[in-house]
Design a protein around this motif. Structure first.
Motif, PDB file in Angstrom:
ATOM      1  N   LYS A 195       0.855  -1.183   0.000  1.00 44.25           N
ATOM      2  CA  LYS A 195       0.000   0.000   0.000  1.00 44.25           C
ATOM      3  C   LYS A 195       0.894   1.236   0.000  1.00 44.25           C
ATOM      4  CE  LYS A 195      -4.015  -2.106   2.180  1.00 44.25           C
ATOM      5  NZ  LYS A 195      -4.994  -2.052   3.282  1.00 44.25           N
ATOM      6  N   PRO A 196       0.596   2.227  -0.813  1.00 44.08           N
ATOM      7  CA  PRO A 196       1.507   3.365  -0.962  1.00 44.08           C
ATOM      8  C   PRO A 196       1.679   4.201   0.302  1.00 44.08           C
ATOM      9  CG  PRO A 196      -0.577   3.789  -2.082  1.00 44.08           C
ATOM     10  CD  PRO A 196      -0.592   2.345  -1.675  1.00 44.08           C
ATOM     11  N   VAL A 197       0.641   4.307   1.109  1.00 43.53           N
ATOM     12  CA  VAL A 197       0.708   5.178   2.277  1.00 43.53           C
ATOM     13  C   VAL A 197       0.117   4.462   3.494  1.00 43.53           C
ATOM     14  CG1 VAL A 197      -0.041   7.372   3.280  1.00 43.53           C
ATOM     15  CG2 VAL A 197       0.498   7.238   0.846  1.00 43.53           C
ATOM     16  N   VAL A 198       0.817   4.576   4.625  1.00 43.96           N
ATOM     17  CA  VAL A 198       0.305   4.023   5.873  1.00 43.96           C
ATOM     18  C   VAL A 198      -0.707   5.006   6.447  1.00 43.96           C
ATOM     19  CG1 VAL A 198       0.892   3.434   8.245  1.00 43.96           C
ATOM     20  CG2 VAL A 198       2.372   2.708   6.381  1.00 43.96           C
ATOM     21  N   LYS A 199      -1.908   4.543   6.661  1.00 45.08           N
ATOM     22  CA  LYS A 199      -2.967   5.447   7.105  1.00 45.08           C
ATOM     23  C   LYS A 199      -3.458   5.178   8.526  1.00 45.08           C
ATOM     24  CE  LYS A 199      -4.738   6.177   2.406  1.00 45.08           C
ATOM     25  NZ  LYS A 199      -5.889   6.034   1.485  1.00 45.08           N
ATOM     26  N   SER A 200      -3.197   3.986   9.055  1.00 41.21           N
ATOM     27  CA  SER A 200      -3.736   3.688  10.382  1.00 41.21           C
ATOM     28  C   SER A 200      -2.883   2.675  11.120  1.00 41.21           C
ATOM     29  CB  SER A 200      -5.166   3.139  10.251  1.00 41.21           C
ATOM     30  OG  SER A 200      -5.150   1.835   9.674  1.00 41.21           O
ATOM     31  N   SER A 201      -3.029   2.692  12.446  1.00 42.84           N
ATOM     32  CA  SER A 201      -2.319   1.730  13.284  1.00 42.84           C
ATOM     33  C   SER A 201      -2.800   0.308  12.994  1.00 42.84           C
ATOM     34  CB  SER A 201      -2.541   2.062  14.761  1.00 42.84           C
ATOM     35  OG  SER A 201      -3.929   2.044  15.076  1.00 42.84           O
ATOM     36  N   ARG A 202      -4.051   0.172  12.591  1.00 41.42           N
ATOM     37  CA  ARG A 202      -4.606  -1.154  12.282  1.00 41.42           C
ATOM     38  C   ARG A 202      -3.876  -1.790  11.097  1.00 41.42           C
ATOM     39  NH1 ARG A 202      -9.250  -3.613  13.623  1.00 41.42           N
ATOM     40  NH2 ARG A 202     -10.041  -1.694  14.585  1.00 41.42           N
ATOM     41  N   GLU A 203      -3.577  -0.986  10.064  1.00 41.90           N
ATOM     42  CA  GLU A 203      -2.852  -1.496   8.906  1.00 41.90           C
ATOM     43  C   GLU A 203      -1.460  -1.971   9.300  1.00 41.90           C
ATOM     44  OE1 GLU A 203      -2.660   1.460   5.918  1.00 41.90           O
ATOM     45  OE2 GLU A 203      -4.702   1.126   5.190  1.00 41.90           O
ATOM     46  N   ILE A 204      -0.778  -1.152  10.098  1.00 42.85           N
ATOM     47  CA  ILE A 204       0.581  -1.494  10.513  1.00 42.85           C
ATOM     48  C   ILE A 204       0.564  -2.741  11.386  1.00 42.85           C
ATOM     49  CG2 ILE A 204       2.623  -0.700  11.757  1.00 42.85           C
ATOM     50  CD1 ILE A 204       1.750   2.160  11.091  1.00 42.85           C
ATOM     51  N   ALA A 205      -0.386  -2.802  12.309  1.00 44.17           N
ATOM     52  CA  ALA A 205      -0.481  -3.946  13.220  1.00 44.17           C
ATOM     53  C   ALA A 205      -0.743  -5.241  12.458  1.00 44.17           C
ATOM     54  CB  ALA A 205      -1.583  -3.704  14.249  1.00 44.17           C
ATOM     55  N   ALA A 206      -1.559  -5.165  11.415  1.00 40.67           N
ATOM     56  CA  ALA A 206      -1.855  -6.356  10.617  1.00 40.67           C
ATOM     57  C   ALA A 206      -0.580  -6.901   9.981  1.00 40.67           C
ATOM     58  CB  ALA A 206      -2.881  -6.013   9.538  1.00 40.67           C
ATOM     59  N   TYR A 207       0.269  -6.010   9.508  1.00 43.56           N
ATOM     60  CA  TYR A 207       1.542  -6.424   8.928  1.00 43.56           C
ATOM     61  C   TYR A 207       2.454  -7.010  10.001  1.00 43.56           C
ATOM     62  CZ  TYR A 207       6.284  -6.008   7.152  1.00 43.56           C
ATOM     63  OH  TYR A 207       7.587  -6.265   6.815  1.00 43.56           O
ATOM     64  N   LEU A 208       2.572  -6.304  11.130  1.00 40.37           N
ATOM     65  CA  LEU A 208       3.471  -6.738  12.191  1.00 40.37           C
ATOM     66  C   LEU A 208       3.059  -8.078  12.790  1.00 40.37           C
ATOM     67  CD1 LEU A 208       3.962  -3.315  14.000  1.00 40.37           C
ATOM     68  CD2 LEU A 208       5.577  -4.494  12.502  1.00 40.37           C
ATOM     69  N   GLN A 209       1.760  -8.283  12.943  1.00 39.11           N
ATOM     70  CA  GLN A 209       1.296  -9.563  13.482  1.00 39.11           C
ATOM     71  C   GLN A 209       1.737 -10.715  12.595  1.00 39.11           C
ATOM     72  OE1 GLN A 209      -2.948  -8.474  14.094  1.00 39.11           O
ATOM     73  NE2 GLN A 209      -2.685  -9.343  16.124  1.00 39.11           N
ATOM     74  N   THR A 210       1.731 -10.489  11.294  1.00 41.18           N
ATOM     75  CA  THR A 210       2.156 -11.523  10.358  1.00 41.18           C
ATOM     76  C   THR A 210       3.645 -11.799  10.466  1.00 41.18           C
ATOM     77  OG1 THR A 210       0.430 -10.892   8.789  1.00 41.18           O
ATOM     78  CG2 THR A 210       2.255 -12.172   7.917  1.00 41.18           C
ATOM     79  N   ILE A 211       4.438 -10.741  10.604  1.00 41.61           N
ATOM     80  CA  ILE A 211       5.890 -10.874  10.545  1.00 41.61           C
ATOM     81  C   ILE A 211       6.526 -11.312  11.864  1.00 41.61           C
ATOM     82  CG2 ILE A 211       8.056  -9.623  10.126  1.00 41.61           C
ATOM     83  CD1 ILE A 211       6.411 -10.225   7.620  1.00 41.61           C
ATOM     84  N   ILE A 212       6.080 -10.753  12.989  1.00 45.24           N
ATOM     85  CA  ILE A 212       6.822 -11.006  14.240  1.00 45.24           C
ATOM     86  C   ILE A 212       6.032 -11.723  15.327  1.00 45.24           C
ATOM     87  CG2 ILE A 212       8.316  -9.024  13.805  1.00 45.24           C
ATOM     88  CD1 ILE A 212       6.874  -7.474  15.948  1.00 45.24           C
ATOM     89  N   LYS A 213       4.772 -12.028  15.097  1.00 44.12           N
ATOM     90  CA  LYS A 213       3.989 -12.634  16.179  1.00 44.12           C
ATOM     91  C   LYS A 213       4.448 -14.046  16.538  1.00 44.12           C
ATOM     92  CE  LYS A 213       0.215 -14.670  13.458  1.00 44.12           C
ATOM     93  NZ  LYS A 213       0.411 -16.037  13.914  1.00 44.12           N
ATOM     94  N   ASP A 214       5.116 -14.745  15.600  1.00 39.89           N
ATOM     95  CA  ASP A 214       5.502 -16.129  15.845  1.00 39.89           C
ATOM     96  C   ASP A 214       6.758 -16.282  16.683  1.00 39.89           C
ATOM     97  OD1 ASP A 214       3.345 -17.129  14.504  1.00 39.89           O
ATOM     98  OD2 ASP A 214       4.391 -17.445  12.613  1.00 39.89           O
ATOM     99  N   TYR A 215       7.470 -15.190  16.929  1.00 37.21           N
ATOM    100  CA  TYR A 215       8.657 -15.292  17.777  1.00 37.21           C
ATOM    101  C   TYR A 215       8.229 -15.608  19.211  1.00 37.21           C
ATOM    102  CZ  TYR A 215      11.643 -13.277  14.145  1.00 37.21           C
ATOM    103  OH  TYR A 215      12.341 -13.055  12.987  1.00 37.21           O
ATOM    104  N   ASN A 216       8.927 -16.573  19.849  1.00 43.90           N
ATOM    105  CA  ASN A 216       8.607 -16.892  21.242  1.00 43.90           C
ATOM    106  C   ASN A 216       9.483 -16.102  22.206  1.00 43.90           C
ATOM    107  OD1 ASN A 216      11.021 -18.183  20.904  1.00 43.90           O
ATOM    108  ND2 ASN A 216      10.233 -20.255  21.197  1.00 43.90           N
ATOM    109  N   TYR A 217      10.138 -15.080  21.676  1.00 35.77           N
ATOM    110  CA  TYR A 217      10.902 -14.136  22.483  1.00 35.77           C
ATOM    111  C   TYR A 217      10.653 -12.749  21.889  1.00 35.77           C
ATOM    112  CZ  TYR A 217      14.072 -15.051  18.568  1.00 35.77           C
ATOM    113  OH  TYR A 217      14.591 -15.246  17.318  1.00 35.77           O
ATOM    114  N   GLU A 218      10.980 -11.718  22.651  1.00 35.52           N
ATOM    115  CA  GLU A 218      10.691 -10.364  22.184  1.00 35.52           C
ATOM    116  C   GLU A 218      11.673  -9.920  21.104  1.00 35.52           C
ATOM    117  OE1 GLU A 218       9.970  -7.087  24.707  1.00 35.52           O
ATOM    118  OE2 GLU A 218       8.417  -8.091  25.878  1.00 35.52           O
ATOM    119  N   VAL A 219      11.137  -9.254  20.102  1.00 36.94           N
ATOM    120  CA  VAL A 219      11.964  -8.605  19.080  1.00 36.94           C
ATOM    121  C   VAL A 219      11.499  -7.163  18.957  1.00 36.94           C
ATOM    122  CG1 VAL A 219      12.388 -10.750  17.819  1.00 36.94           C
ATOM    123  CG2 VAL A 219      10.465  -9.307  17.156  1.00 36.94           C
TER     124      VAL A 219
END
Length: 233
Positions: A109-133
Motif C-alpha cells: 500500500k503506498p501510504v500508511v494510514k492507520s495503526s490497524r494497517e501497521i499492526a496487521a503487517y506486524l502480526q504476520t511478521i513477528i507474532k511467531d517469535y517466542n521471544y521479544e523482538v
C-alpha cells in the motif's frame, strides 16, 4: 523383525491422483492438503516412510495448524525422524515466504494510514517469535514505508533497542518518521514502564534529526496496542 519394502513406501508407486506433484499438475495447488504440499517440499521420504508420512508427522508437531508450525525452530522440525537439516531449512524457508507474502499486502500500500494497517503487517511478521523482538518501520515524508527491519532480539520477557542504531538506520534510509514496534510473546498487550521509557528516549533523540516517532505498536496473537491511539506518545 519387520521387513520394510522401500518400493512400497515410494510415492512413485502410488496412483497418479495420490502423488502430490502429479496431483498439483492435474488439479492445481488448491486441491492438495497441507500434508501433500509439505510432502513436495520434503521431496523424498525415508526407507520406512513416504514423504507424505513425514509431512503428516511434521504437521503434528504444530498441532496440525500452520500458524503453530510457523513457530517451530529448525531443531524442532528435526525431531521427526527422516527430517534432516536440509529438509528443515526448506520447510522453514517456505513458511517464511508465506509470512512475507501475507505481510506484503500491507507494505504494498503506498501510504500508511492507520495503526490497524501497521499492526496487521506486524502480526504476520513477528507474532511467531517466542521471544521479544524490536523492529522499526522507516517512512518517508509521504508516510510511505521505505524499509522494515528487526533491530534487536531479546529474551522471553524483554529486549533492548539502542536509539543510536535506530537513528543511524533512519538517516541511511532517508526516513522522516518512524513506527516503533515489538511483540509480547506472553499475549499481554499493555506496555511496561520500560516500554514507555524507551519510547520517550527514542522520541526525544529523534527530534535532533527532525525525525518524528508517529507510533509504537505492540503486537501479539491476541491483537495490538498503539501508543498513538491511546494518546501516550
Amino acid at each position: 523383525m519387520k521387513n520394510f519394502n522401500k518400493a512400497s513406501t515410494s510415492i512413485k508407486n502410488w496412483a497418479i491422483d495420490d502423488r502430490p506433484r502429479e496431483k498439483l499438475l492435474l488439479k492445481g495447488a488448491i486441491s492438495l492438503s497441507d500434508s501433500e504440499l509439505l510432502a513436495i517440499l520434503i521431496n523424498n521420504g525415508s526407507k520406512e516412510r513416504s514423504a507424505v508420512d513425514l509431512a503428516k508427522e511434521v504437521l503434528q508437531l504444530g498441532d496440525n495448524n500452520l500458524n503453530e508450525l510457523g513457530k517451530l525452530t529448525l531443531k524442532d522440525l528435526q525431531k521427526v525422524k527422516g527430517i534432516g537439516e536440509a529438509k528443515a531449512i526448506t520447510i522453514a524457508a517456505a513458511l517464511e515466504l508465506g509470512r512475507r507474502r501475507h505481510g506484503a499486502l500491507v507494505l504494498n500500500k503506498p501510504v500508511v494510514k492507520s495503526s490497524r494497517e501497521i499492526a496487521a503487517y506486524l502480526q504476520t511478521i513477528i507474532k511467531d517469535y517466542n521471544y521479544e523482538v524490536f523492529a522499526v518501520l522507516f517512512l518517508n515524508q509521504a508516510n510511505k514505508i521505505n524499509h522494515f527491519e528487526i533491530i534487536s532480539k531479546g529474551g522471553i520477557t524483554g529486549t533492548v533497542a539502542d536509539p543510536r542504531i535506530i537513528l543511524k538506520k533512519a538517516l541511511e534510509e532517508n526516513a522522516t518518521s518512524l513506527v516503533l514496534c515489538h511483540n509480547h510473546p506472553s499475549g499481554n498487550l499493555r506496555p511496561s514502564r520500560a516500554d514507555e521509557e524507551l519510547t520517550y528516549k527514542i522520541k526525544e533523540a529523534a527530534k535532533f534529526f527532525d525525525i518524528k516517532i508517529i507510533d509504537h505498536i505492540i503486537v501479539s496473537e491476541d491483537g495490538y496496542y498503539s501508543f498513538a491511539d491511546e494518546g501516550i506518545l
